[in-house]
Scaffold this active site. Structure first.
Site, PDB file in Angstrom:
ATOM      1  N   SER A  51      58.272 114.575  -2.644  1.00 34.82           N
ATOM      2  CA  SER A  51      57.712 113.320  -3.140  1.00 34.82           C
ATOM      3  C   SER A  51      57.910 113.208  -4.649  1.00 34.82           C
ATOM      4  O   SER A  51      59.046 113.144  -5.120  1.00 34.82           O
ATOM      5  CB  SER A  51      56.245 113.226  -2.729  1.00 34.82           C
TER       6      SER A  51
ATOM      7  N   ASP B 171      56.952 108.140   7.621  1.00 31.79           N
ATOM      8  CA  ASP B 171      56.337 108.335   6.309  1.00 31.79           C
ATOM      9  C   ASP B 171      55.733 107.015   5.836  1.00 31.79           C
ATOM     10  O   ASP B 171      56.427 105.989   5.753  1.00 31.79           O
ATOM     11  CB  ASP B 171      57.420 108.795   5.325  1.00 31.79           C
TER      12      ASP B 171
ATOM     13  N   HIS C 275      54.566 112.085   5.761  1.00 29.96           N
ATOM     14  CA  HIS C 275      54.736 112.545   4.384  1.00 29.96           C
ATOM     15  C   HIS C 275      54.082 113.901   4.124  1.00 29.96           C
ATOM     16  O   HIS C 275      54.077 114.380   3.002  1.00 29.96           O
ATOM     17  CB  HIS C 275      54.119 111.493   3.443  1.00 29.96           C
TER      18      HIS C 275
END
Length: 280
Positions: free
Chosen positions: A150, A226, A259
């Protein structure tokens, strides 16, 4: 430089350790975690994979949740996981304590705006101070690769692309590839860098890829479930530029994965094996 050992645990034949030290570039005490594979105890110098975590994380998240130690031990790879920002009572934070700016959200850049410039020099910390410390204090080689998730995926891509001779390979899980065009990036870059968007481009993977004449091997993993895929991560932007430039990115999208670290733990062995092929 003096290291203070905070903890250690034997795992997968090697050792997981946490240390704190005074950082000259961040002007505060920083913490990092390190996995020392068993080959070090046998006298071997091993290469290092630097792992950069995402928003709200510390040095602990990856080490506790990713399940990377067995494969790293098998391959003889040291893993270093720094904190995601400077910390301390004197370190500036988001005025409202938001998760996406300030503490836990250093974005792996060098801030130039007050009051953040005093401490938020994460780019210099990751690229200079930390590897110099690791190579001085531990039995590791100067072969490095970089990976992250991320915000940390953004960090891995930008740092790797900006320093092609320092990192043998780059990988990322669910990276923020085009921060100049998404809300997370707008907030962080305006706060750390100001409103001059020419400075923003220096920390945007898409902009860096446009300027690159060649790239290291890059692997990217993305979950299609995600929740941040379309409004924050936008991987297609990077893929389109790579295609225009004739660069090959090892990109895989996975149905059903989100995620979280459940996603990372599902494919971390693949990424470690990928890096091992270039850390020889």
């Amino acid at each position: 430089m003096s290291l203070t050992k905070l903890s250690e645990n034997k795992v997968a034949g090697g050792w997981h350790q946490r240390f704190s030290h005074q950082s000259s570039v961040n002007n505060c005490e920083m913490t990092f975690a390190i996995f020392l594979p068993p080959q070090i105890a046998q006298g071997q110098k091993v290469p290092v994979l630097y792992w950069l975590s995402g928003l709200t994380c510390t040095d602990e998240n990856f080490m506790q949740k990713a399940g990377a130690f067995k494969k790293a031990a098998e391959l003889g790879i040291c893993i270093v996981a720094p904190d995601t920002s400077p910390r301390g009572n004197d370190v500036a934070d988001d005025k409202e304590g938001a998760y996406d700016f300030g503490l836990g959200a250093g974005f792996y850049l060098n801030a130039i705006q007050a009051p953040f410039a005093q401490h938020y020099q994460m780019y210099s910390y990751i690229t200079q101070e930390l590897p110099e410390l690791i190579e001085a204090e531990f039995n590791v080689s100067d072969k490095r690769s970089i990976s992250g998730h991320s915000m940390g995926g953004h960090g891995a891509l930008t740092i790797g692309l900006k320093n092609p001779t320092s990192y043998q390979s780059i990988s990322a899980f669910s990276p923020i590839v085009n921060p100049t065009q998404v809300p997370w990036g707008h907030k962080a870059f305006s706060g750390y860098l100001g409103e001059d968007k020419t400075t923003w481009a220096e920390y945007d993977s898409c902009e860096l890829l446009k300027q690159a004449s060649s790239i290291q091997p890059i692997m990217i993993e993305q979950g299609l479930a995600d929740q941040f895929l379309h409004n924050q991560l936008t991987p297609q932007a990077l893929l389109d530029i790579a295609a225009e430039k004739g660069f090959t990115l090892n990109y895989t999208a996975h149905e059903g994965y989100d995620h979280s670290y459940f996603f990372i733990s599902s494919f971390i062995d693949k990424h470690l094996a990928f890096h091992a092929g270039y850390l020889v």
